[in-house]
Design a protein around this motif. Structure first.
Motif, PDB file in Angstrom:
ATOM      1  N   ASP A  48       0.934  -0.943  -0.049  1.00 18.86           N
ATOM      2  CA  ASP A  48      -0.049  -0.023   0.200  1.00 18.86           C
ATOM      3  C   ASP A  48       0.852   1.260   0.266  1.00 18.86           C
ATOM      4  OD1 ASP A  48      -2.075   1.609   0.079  1.00 18.86           O
ATOM      5  OD2 ASP A  48      -2.666   1.321   2.265  1.00 18.86           O
ATOM      6  N   ASP A  50       2.111   4.723  -3.054  1.00 17.25           N
ATOM      7  CA  ASP A  50       2.030   5.395  -4.198  1.00 17.25           C
ATOM      8  C   ASP A  50       2.387   4.921  -5.581  1.00 17.25           C
ATOM      9  OD1 ASP A  50       0.205   7.187  -2.570  1.00 17.25           O
ATOM     10  OD2 ASP A  50       1.889   8.432  -2.455  1.00 17.25           O
ATOM     11  N   GLY A  51       3.191   3.959  -5.267  1.00 20.54           N
ATOM     12  CA  GLY A  51       3.675   3.398  -6.540  1.00 20.54           C
ATOM     13  C   GLY A  51       2.348   2.783  -7.879  1.00 20.54           C
ATOM     14  N   ARG A  52       3.004   2.767  -9.086  1.00 18.82           N
ATOM     15  CA  ARG A  52       1.915   2.489  -9.888  1.00 18.82           C
ATOM     16  C   ARG A  52       2.837   1.491 -10.856  1.00 18.82           C
ATOM     17  NH1 ARG A  52      -2.911   4.865 -10.430  1.00 18.82           N
ATOM     18  NH2 ARG A  52      -3.513   6.368  -8.968  1.00 18.82           N
ATOM     19  N   GLY A  55       0.217   2.178 -14.622  1.00 19.90           N
ATOM     20  CA  GLY A  55      -0.855   3.036 -14.496  1.00 19.90           C
ATOM     21  C   GLY A  55      -1.929   2.612 -13.226  1.00 19.90           C
ATOM     22  N   VAL A  56      -1.612   1.150 -12.593  1.00 23.75           N
ATOM     23  CA  VAL A  56      -2.396   0.483 -12.055  1.00 23.75           C
ATOM     24  C   VAL A  56      -1.555   0.582 -10.671  1.00 23.75           C
ATOM     25  CG1 VAL A  56      -3.520  -1.598 -11.182  1.00 23.75           C
ATOM     26  CG2 VAL A  56      -3.308  -1.025 -13.914  1.00 23.75           C
ATOM     27  N   PRO A  57      -2.386   0.963  -9.547  1.00 28.32           N
ATOM     28  CA  PRO A  57      -1.714   1.202  -8.215  1.00 28.32           C
ATOM     29  C   PRO A  57      -1.414  -0.269  -7.812  1.00 28.32           C
ATOM     30  CG  PRO A  57      -3.894   2.155  -8.366  1.00 28.32           C
ATOM     31  CD  PRO A  57      -3.841   1.365  -9.395  1.00 28.32           C
ATOM     32  N   VAL A  58       0.067  -0.299  -7.171  1.00 31.51           N
ATOM     33  CA  VAL A  58       0.379  -1.549  -6.661  1.00 31.51           C
ATOM     34  C   VAL A  58      -0.336  -2.514  -6.045  1.00 31.51           C
ATOM     35  CG1 VAL A  58       2.587  -2.752  -5.600  1.00 31.51           C
ATOM     36  CG2 VAL A  58       2.743  -0.567  -6.888  1.00 31.51           C
ATOM     37  N   TYR A  60      -3.399  -2.902  -5.883  1.00 35.81           N
ATOM     38  CA  TYR A  60      -4.582  -3.288  -6.742  1.00 35.81           C
ATOM     39  C   TYR A  60      -3.922  -4.564  -7.618  1.00 35.81           C
ATOM     40  CZ  TYR A  60      -7.776   0.627  -5.675  1.00 35.81           C
ATOM     41  OH  TYR A  60      -8.367   1.564  -4.942  1.00 35.81           O
TER      42      TYR A  60
END
Length: 82
Positions: A48, A50-52, A55-58, A60
């Motif tokens: 949890d 802020d990385g992606r 374009g999808v959050p890590v 998720y």
């Protein structure tokens, strides 16, 4: 004097194979416990941030891939035993 084990083998040369439904149940229970740990707070908190990725959050992406792995592994275990 022969041991009791060799006498038992002489009387029944093919020991009973383990119950496949019991083994399948144990494996599925292990998979459920494994994924309960993988989808619990400490590991979710590790992902949890802020990385992606594309374009999808890590977080998720982690939950989606873990869930897909759960479905695949469960399906493989059920079909393999059946």
């Amino acid at each position: 004097m022969p041991s009791t084990h060799s006498l038992a083998l002489a009387m029944n040369p093919t020991p009973n194979p383990p119950d496949s439904s019991q083994q399948r149940g144990q494996r599925l229970l292990f998979v459920a416990g494994l994924f309960a740990v993988l989808l619990n707070y400490p590991l979710l908190a590790a992902f949890d941030h802020d990385g992606r990725v594309a374009g999808v959050p890590v977080l998720y992406l982690y939950v989606l891939l873990t869930w897909l792995l759960l479905i695949t592994l469960t399906g493989w275990l059920v079909r393999k035993a059946g």
